[in-house]
Motif scaffolding. Structure first.
Motif, PDB file in Angstrom:
ATOM      1  N   LYS A 128       0.831  -1.212   0.000  1.00 40.17           N
ATOM      2  CA  LYS A 128       0.000   0.000   0.000  1.00 40.17           C
ATOM      3  C   LYS A 128       0.868   1.265   0.000  1.00 40.17           C
ATOM      4  N   LEU A 129       0.616   2.134  -0.982  1.00 36.12           N
ATOM      5  CA  LEU A 129       1.379   3.384  -1.087  1.00 36.12           C
ATOM      6  C   LEU A 129       0.403   4.539  -0.991  1.00 36.12           C
ATOM      7  N   ASP A 130       0.314   5.127   0.179  1.00 37.10           N
ATOM      8  CA  ASP A 130      -0.691   6.167   0.413  1.00 37.10           C
ATOM      9  C   ASP A 130      -0.033   7.366   1.108  1.00 37.10           C
ATOM     10  N   LYS A 131       0.264   7.199   2.381  1.00 39.26           N
ATOM     11  CA  LYS A 131       0.880   8.297   3.149  1.00 39.26           C
ATOM     12  C   LYS A 131       2.265   8.653   2.606  1.00 39.26           C
ATOM     13  N   ALA A 132       3.018   7.635   2.228  1.00 44.21           N
ATOM     14  CA  ALA A 132       4.373   7.898   1.732  1.00 44.21           C
ATOM     15  C   ALA A 132       4.324   8.654   0.412  1.00 44.21           C
ATOM     16  N   TRP A 133       3.304   8.356  -0.376  1.00 40.67           N
ATOM     17  CA  TRP A 133       3.133   9.052  -1.658  1.00 40.67           C
ATOM     18  C   TRP A 133       2.862  10.532  -1.413  1.00 40.67           C
ATOM     19  N   ASP A 134       1.905  10.786  -0.475  1.00 36.92           N
ATOM     20  CA  ASP A 134       1.582  12.183  -0.150  1.00 36.92           C
ATOM     21  C   ASP A 134       2.830  12.924   0.332  1.00 36.92           C
ATOM     22  N   GLU A 135       3.585  12.256   1.196  1.00 34.84           N
ATOM     23  CA  GLU A 135       4.776  12.923   1.729  1.00 34.84           C
ATOM     24  C   GLU A 135       5.813  13.166   0.628  1.00 34.84           C
ATOM     25  N   ALA A 136       5.916  12.229  -0.292  1.00 30.78           N
ATOM     26  CA  ALA A 136       6.842  12.409  -1.418  1.00 30.78           C
ATOM     27  C   ALA A 136       6.472  13.649  -2.233  1.00 30.78           C
ATOM     28  N   GLN A 137       5.161  13.859  -2.424  1.00 32.33           N
ATOM     29  CA  GLN A 137       4.719  15.048  -3.173  1.00 32.33           C
ATOM     30  C   GLN A 137       5.076  16.316  -2.409  1.00 32.33           C
ATOM     31  N   THR A 138       4.749  16.320  -1.118  1.00 36.57           N
ATOM     32  CA  THR A 138       4.999  17.509  -0.293  1.00 36.57           C
ATOM     33  C   THR A 138       6.480  17.850  -0.217  1.00 36.57           C
ATOM     34  N   LYS A 139       7.299  16.803  -0.040  1.00 34.95           N
ATOM     35  CA  LYS A 139       8.717  17.023   0.238  1.00 34.95           C
ATOM     36  C   LYS A 139       9.590  17.024  -1.015  1.00 34.95           C
ATOM     37  N   GLY A 140       8.972  16.717  -2.155  1.00 36.64           N
ATOM     38  CA  GLY A 140       9.769  16.712  -3.381  1.00 36.64           C
ATOM     39  C   GLY A 140      10.677  15.501  -3.514  1.00 36.64           C
ATOM     40  N   TRP A 141      10.285  14.358  -2.906  1.00 41.69           N
ATOM     41  CA  TRP A 141      11.059  13.133  -3.104  1.00 41.69           C
ATOM     42  C   TRP A 141      10.851  12.623  -4.533  1.00 41.69           C
ATOM     43  N   THR A 142      11.767  11.794  -4.982  1.00 44.39           N
ATOM     44  CA  THR A 142      11.677  11.244  -6.330  1.00 44.39           C
ATOM     45  C   THR A 142      10.672  10.093  -6.371  1.00 44.39           C
ATOM     46  N   VAL A 143       9.712  10.170  -7.276  1.00 46.49           N
ATOM     47  CA  VAL A 143       8.790   9.054  -7.464  1.00 46.49           C
ATOM     48  C   VAL A 143       9.023   8.473  -8.863  1.00 46.49           C
ATOM     49  N   VAL A 144       9.366   7.184  -8.885  1.00 50.36           N
ATOM     50  CA  VAL A 144       9.625   6.499 -10.148  1.00 50.36           C
ATOM     51  C   VAL A 144       8.309   5.921 -10.664  1.00 50.36           C
ATOM     52  N   ASP A 145       7.900   6.355 -11.808  1.00 50.24           N
ATOM     53  CA  ASP A 145       6.704   5.823 -12.449  1.00 50.24           C
ATOM     54  C   ASP A 145       7.153   4.652 -13.335  1.00 50.24           C
ATOM     55  N   MET A 146       6.897   3.445 -12.876  1.00 48.74           N
ATOM     56  CA  MET A 146       7.440   2.266 -13.570  1.00 48.74           C
ATOM     57  C   MET A 146       7.120   2.261 -15.063  1.00 48.74           C
TER      58      MET A 146
END
Lengths: 333, 333
Positions: B303-321
């Motif tokens: 499940k990717l929910d809270k970590a996703w939101d935090e990635a958006q807020t903090k500017g973490w890198t999200v890899v779109d497979m």
């Protein structure tokens, strides 16, 4: 044809002899604080055979795991474990914040300078002292306390920093093993966080290669930032029967070489010895009352009794500090 | 003088630009399974700046610690965690030795092929299955069981070995980081002994750099030889709030780079982010239902929910497979 065969054979033997002589000569340069003798020879020959590619005893680099006990094996441990000296100093430093300690053992005796009295309660007293001085703060705070203490506090007998009281021959041995593709680990009964603050600088062994006793940790938020709190609860004791467990948990493979100095290291040595293929088991024997300390079978610290007997029976290497080490501490001339 | 100054400046800028272009070109060769895009760019730029000696963001090699979650980050995790598939297979294999399982949940349902029914008991059921299949034997025996299983068992959907279902772009990333002086670690909720049997061969990550969940171990003598028995008792769960604890216990320093894929990795990413100096936080987002699976906020696995939101807020890198990876599995053309 026969003559040619003979000549080839002689040439091959000469080449081999030269290779061995070169290896030993190179090793000799790497271990300048070791006297020539059986102990040094056993180490050098072991390293030569496990690193000889194509040889019958070759060990691939990934499997060259070397583990070392710390107290009494890499640095001194008398007249008390250095980490315990740290704990006692911390009790004094923290006493103003704990007025109740004046009437509470083991602290009351400690604050009067009566260490023996404080330890009358045995393991329970030691545990109380460790908990009072090693927990209730974050890992970062503890690291700072240790770094401050270890960079300034002098040993009562030598007047040297504790980190100067490391065994120069063992530091050379660690570096020599690394130069030969070994990964060096500490596997000690001491506290893992206490050691990690200085092992990289002093031994060249990084935090991730230190295995030790641990307390429980808990992730907490402090002003919105995550911290790890050191809880007053023991997690794991990395001594005696704990050492093979610590090795498995942390390293996940059986060591190729193990060095200890006391009965607390016996199971680690037995665990190492029980593997197939070439294995090296070594003990440091404290025999030099003049340059260091002399103790073994009856010592309350670093007792070497059963492990010594087993070393004799099994042919493990026993290092006689007095005979085998040219120099003990790095500050000696 | 002014003209000379300008010329020097232009020359310096050109040299720098060339150096950066060269670094990126070299990196491109190291990451052939990544499409050019924001995700690849963020990794390459991060590595370039922390390895630039004398630069403001330089990180000494000893501190270049990279941690990776395993399930869903380095290999697939659908339709169930691969280690759980192993456990179910072991229940079937061990059933003849346990006639009582026919009438005992969760085993009874499992043996009838009813996984959902077996898991009706929730965590307790999972724990019983894990204990029955992962304990009561020595570490060496368990290692052999895992190796036998993983070298022969095929994934139900792809028909491939589980170890073929690793993410080629992440394997390249690990190698690329190591080539740039990083030490790569796995920090996973999975069982440490389960992973260690194959991580070195598959990812180039040796056993001593695998952090995972553990059961208690006990040293015993069997025919006079020491063995480590796997006891039916949980020692440590390396997930969620456990991950920073596992990192501290095992590695002893804060990572410079962390990669996960689910909310179970959030605390590890936060712990990494909370350090001073440059840090890289990355998430793998499962967006490719065709080549892999597509799931996030509502998935029961990964499940990717809270970590996703935090990635958006903090500017973490999200890899779109789907977008960022040219190839997912090594066996794809």
């Amino acid at each position: 044809m026969k003559t040619i065969y003979k000549q080839n054979l002689i040439a091959a033997v000469l080449v081999c002899a030269l290779a061995i002589a070169t290896t030993i000569a190179r090793a000799a340069d790497s271990l300048p604080s070791w006297n020539d003798g059986a102990a040094k020879k056993s180490v050098v020959e072991f390293v030569a055979k496990v690193t000889k590619e194509g040889g019958p005893d070759f060990v691939p680099p990934a499997q060259r795991i070397a583990v070392f006990d710390n107290d009494g094996t890499l640095w001194a441990e008398q007249p008390m474990y250095f980490q315990f000296a740290f704990a006692l100093d911390r009790v004094k430093a923290l006493a103003p914040q704990h007025p109740e300690w004046k009437d509470k053992e083991p602290f009351a005796s400690l604050l009067k300078g009566d260490v023996k009295g404080a330890l009358a309660g045995g393991e329970r007293s030691i545990l109380e002292i460790v908990m009072a001085t090693h927990t209730g703060m974050t890992t970062a705070e503890f690291e700072k306390v240790v770094k401050d203490w270890i960079s300034a506090t002098k040993h009562p007998k030598t007047g040297r920093l504790y980190t100067e009281m490391i065994y120069q021959p063992m530091v050379e041995l660690c570096a020599y093993l690394r130069a030969n593709g070994f990964k060096t680990f500490i596997v000690s009964g001491g506290g893992i966080e206490f050691m990690r603050s200085w092992t990289e600088k002093v031994y060249g062994i990084p935090p991730e290669q230190v295995v030790g006793s641990t307390g429980k940790l808990k992730l907490e938020l402090r002003d919105g930032r995550p911290v790890l709190m050191k809880l007053p609860e023991i997690n794991f004791i990395d001594d005696n029967v704990g050492k093979p467990v610590g090795i498995q948990m942390h390293i996940g493979r059986r060591p190729t070489l193990a060095f200890g100095n006391s009965d607390g290291d016996l199971q680690m040595l037995q665990w190492t010895a029980a593997g197939s293929g070439p294995r090296f088991m070594g003990l440091v024997h404290h025999t030099d009352a003049e340059r260091e300390w002399a103790y073994d079978r009856t010592s309350s610290i670093g007792k070497l009794d059963k492990a010594w007997d087993e070393a004799q029976t099994k042919g493990w290497t026993v290092v006689d500090m007095k005979k085998d080490w040219k120099r003990i501490f790095p500050y000696e001339q």
